[in-house]
Design an enzyme around this catalytic site. Structure first.
Site, PDB file in Angstrom:
ATOM      1  CD  GLN A 182      -7.900  -7.229  -1.688  1.00  0.00           C
ATOM      2  OE1 GLN A 182      -7.445  -7.915  -0.764  1.00  0.00           O
ATOM      3  NE2 GLN A 182      -7.640  -7.474  -2.962  1.00  0.00           N
ATOM      4  CG  PHE A 183     -10.918  -5.193   3.092  1.00  0.00           C
ATOM      5  CD1 PHE A 183     -12.277  -5.383   3.294  1.00  0.00           C
ATOM      6  CD2 PHE A 183     -10.203  -6.167   2.413  1.00  0.00           C
ATOM      7  CE1 PHE A 183     -12.910  -6.532   2.826  1.00  0.00           C
ATOM      8  CE2 PHE A 183     -10.823  -7.317   1.952  1.00  0.00           C
ATOM      9  CZ  PHE A 183     -12.181  -7.502   2.157  1.00  0.00           C
ATOM     10  CB  ALA A 184     -11.237   1.375   4.802  1.00  0.00           C
ATOM     11  CG  ASP A 185     -10.271  -2.696   8.009  1.00  0.00           C
ATOM     12  OD1 ASP A 185     -10.709  -2.823   9.163  1.00  0.00           O
ATOM     13  OD2 ASP A 185     -11.018  -2.675   7.007  1.00  0.00           O
ATOM     14  CG  PHE A 186      -5.868  -4.121   3.972  1.00  0.00           C
ATOM     15  CD1 PHE A 186      -6.111  -4.656   5.240  1.00  0.00           C
ATOM     16  CD2 PHE A 186      -6.174  -4.899   2.877  1.00  0.00           C
ATOM     17  CE1 PHE A 186      -6.627  -5.931   5.396  1.00  0.00           C
ATOM     18  CE2 PHE A 186      -6.691  -6.179   3.015  1.00  0.00           C
ATOM     19  CZ  PHE A 186      -6.924  -6.702   4.282  1.00  0.00           C
TER      20      PHE A 186
ATOM     21  CD  GLU B   5      -1.773  -2.408   1.403  1.00  0.00           C
ATOM     22  OE1 GLU B   5      -2.643  -3.281   1.250  1.00  0.00           O
ATOM     23  OE2 GLU B   5      -0.605  -2.680   1.799  1.00  0.00           O
TER      24      GLU B   5
ATOM     25  CG  HIS C  57     -11.178  -7.888   6.519  1.00  0.00           C
ATOM     26  ND1 HIS C  57     -10.404  -8.646   7.381  1.00  0.00           N
ATOM     27  CD2 HIS C  57     -10.625  -8.075   5.282  1.00  0.00           C
ATOM     28  CE1 HIS C  57      -9.453  -9.258   6.707  1.00  0.00           C
ATOM     29  NE2 HIS C  57      -9.558  -8.928   5.433  1.00  0.00           N
TER      30      HIS C  57
END
Length: 658
Positions: free
Chosen positions: A419-423, A397, A464
């Site tokens: 891919q997910f906001a968490d990442f 990222e 996630h």
């Protein structure tokens, strides 16, 4: 030290000598000024000039160079006036950052130099993006980026080189191995014999050079740059040198054994090249004295002129305005018929419209190409727009956000999908310290949209399902939007792509396939910073966004006896203060509802603003209805209890009781 002049004539060698000598003499002047107390800090590159000068001269003037803070020779070799540099170092208004950042922490499009930030590694990913723009545009250009041996321990080093290798980007990654990271010697920094050996793991070429030999550096870098212009690919260069001064002057050099100074003093790049030119009958004592005398006079004049430059004048309005690139959004109204679409399909439409409108738009993310993304939002984009503009990325990222900024610097637009906001945590530094601050620091736009599939409701657990918008709403320089309906999802995404500023675009995963609405066909935009008032009432106001909008609608539709004003913020930075103030005054009772946790969520900012600006209109305390101050659990029973929806009815009853 052995020099090989090859086919260079005397005039070329003499020019090389002057270009090498000049930054040395500037540095010597800086050390005098430091001792006199006229400047406060200096990062010395004495002993390393051959790397900066030789590599810069090997590049074409329209090719980008991304140096570090000991690379004065890059700036002087690109003929930046010393007065301008000195104004920058002194924090003058005429400096590149108008007094907002220090030393070499700046960029300049005029001279195609992009300076570092203090975090050392991130500029390598910017080089990837710059080179990618050249590659897509079929420009036969190379990009040169510097790093130190210490920064090779950072993940940014690995990510940037890996991306460049996978994408065959024409980047020269140049490591200045000067023996120490501040006080830490190389044997405590890495365990491989040579840093250049790391090239093997990336499947790229690696070359080690005597970094104190100006001709070796210049010739080899010229050869490599010429080669990768024709055959794009990254190359890793390790230049062996030594830092003869402290990390910065205040840190000193007591930790360095004397024998290293003795050894490297004999390898001084300026003195050795000077001696060589004397043997070639190109230099003599009289000519050397003449050159130094002229340089000394010029340096004195430029330095003193910079000291007399104007200091910045603090103007809060100017400072606030300069956080963002100038942009007045012109809302494009829909003109086409409407089609019923899912929230997910509206986002796909927005991306497609952006790609069709802007042929310089590149979208990047994990699995977004042939696979179509984890949620299939970009399904079919490769066949329509090609792999050059729809790019699968490695799992990195930080490098991809940085590459997005590099694309922007070199004339492109970028949409980066998390891919997910968490990442996004893995790319946090690039967003907070590069995207957000670039325009304020040196006036360069950061034309990047970061898509953030966010939120709970699917039992996806702590990694996630987080609502992390508050991480970004408090960061000046970013815009943050969060559509709750398909119409807004498409129009806001197009607006975000239009905007030359960095936009964090939150899209709720739970709504992807569960929410359907009418969406105009074709190109239209939604105003960033404008809220939607969905209901008008008299008893209370609910201010919310994202999935909270649908929680509120569901509650109010099942309780028709409650007369409520419902405000969907739509944009969180900037946010619609006028709409909020009007809604507060209409009812006197306010609930702020959001999916994020209570402490320091965005609702805290709203509550504070309402308390400060609308206090006399309130008939009750501002109440926040939020999720629990815990991580998000996976179990549906636990997740339902966690979410703010679980406490909405209770909160409404409480505020109506006042």
């Amino acid at each position: 030290m052995q020099f090989d002049r090859k086919d260079k004539d005397d005039a070329q060698l003499l020019a090389l000598y002057k270009t090498l000598l000049y930054p040395r003499m500037v540095e010597e002047k800086m050390l005098i000024l430091l001792r006199q107390g006229r400047i406060g800090k200096w990062f010395s590159g004495i002993g390393q000039e051959a790397i900066a000068v030789g590599s810069t001269l090997a590049m074409q003037s329209d090719e980008y160079i991304l140096p570090m803070h000991r690379n004065l020779g890059v700036f002087t070799s690109r003929n930046i006036p010393l007065k301008k540099l000195m104004a920058q170092w002194q924090g003058k208004i005429s400096g590149f950052t108008k007094g907002r950042d220090r030393s070499f922490h700046f960029g300049t499009q005029e001279y195609k130099i992009i300076g570092m930030i203090s975090h050392l590694g991130p500029q390598m990913a910017l080089a990837d993006g710059i080179a990618l723009a050249d590659l897509i545009a079929n420009k036969q250009h190379a990009t040169l980026v510097f790093t130190g041996e210490g920064a090779t321990s950072e993940g940014d080093f690995h990510e940037a080189i890996n991306v460049a290798s996978v994408w065959n980007l024409p980047v020269i990654f140049l490591i200045e191995n000067n023996g120490y990271g501040l006080s830490t010697p190389i044997n405590e920094q890495f365990n491989c014999k040579h840093l250049v050996d790391r090239a093997i793991g990336y499947g790229i070429e690696g070359i080690q050079l005597d970094g104190n030999n100006i001709l070796e550096v210049y010739d080899k870098l010229s050869e490599i740059a010429a080669s990768i212009r024709q055959n794009p690919r990254p190359v890793l260069i390790e230049c062996l040198t030594f830092r003869m001064r402290g990390h910065e002057e205040a840190s000193g050099t007591k930790y360095v054994p004397q024998h290293l100074f003795d050894e490297w003093t004999k390898k001084d790049p300026v003195k050795n090249f000077e001696d060589y030119l004397i043997t070639q009958n190109i230099l003599n004592d009289e000519l050397i004295a003449s050159i130094k005398s002229k340089f000394k006079t010029d340096i004195e004049q430029e330095v003193e002129a910079a000291f007399n430059e104007q200091e910045p004048i603090a103007n809060p309005t100017t400072e606030l305005d300069d956080m963002y690139a100038p942009y007045n959004q012109k809302v494009v109204a829909p003109t086409s018929a409407q089609t019923e679409k899912r929230y997910l399909d509206a986002i796909t439409d927005g991306l497609r419209e952006g790609m069709q409108r802007y042929d310089n738009l590149v979208i990047m993310g994990q699995d977004i190409a042939e696979y179509g993304g984890a949620f299939k939002i970009t399904d079919g984009f490769v066949s329509q727009f090609g792999k050059a503009r729809v790019r699968n990325t490695p799992i990195c990222e930080s490098a991809i956000v940085g590459a997005g900024l590099g694309l922007s610097i070199n004339g492109y637009k970028a949409v980066v999908e998390m891919q997910f906001a968490d990442f996004v945590t893995c790319g946090f530094n690039q967003i907070i310290n590069n995207l957000a601050k670039t325009h304020y620091r040196w006036g360069e736009k950061a034309d990047v949209v970061v898509r953030m599939p966010t939120g709970a409701g699917t039992g996806a657990g702590p990694f996630h399902s987080q609502s992390n918008e508050a991480w970004f709403t408090k960061t000046p320089g970013l815009k943050v939007v969060y559509p709750a309906f398909p119409y807004d999802a498409k129009g806001l995404l197009i607006a975000a792509i239009e905007d030359p500023n960095p936009v964090i675009y939150f899209e709720h995963k739970y709504l992807y396939r569960s929410l359907i609405g009418n969406v105009p066909d074709g190109y239209y935009t939604v105003e960033i910073g404008k809220a939607n008032v969905l209901k008008q009432g008299e008893q209370l106001t609910i201010i919310t966004y994202g999935l909270g909008v649908h929680w509120a609608l569901e509650y109010l539709n099942t309780h028709p006896e409650i007369s409520a004003t419902l405000v969907d913020l739509v944009s969180l930075q900037p946010w619609d203060k006028e709409a909020v103030a009007t809604a507060v005054k209409a009812t006197g009772r306010v609930i702020i509802l959001h999916e994020d946790t209570l402490s320091n969520g965005f609702g805290a900012e709203l509550a504070a603003w309402i308390g400060e600006h609308c206090f006399t209109n309130l008939d009750a305390p501002v109440l926040r209805c939020t999720s629990l101050d815990t991580a998000i659990p996976m179990s549906k029973v636990l997740e339902d209890s966690f979410l703010a929806k679980h406490r909405l009815a209770q909160t409404v009853e409480k505020i109506l009781a006042y």
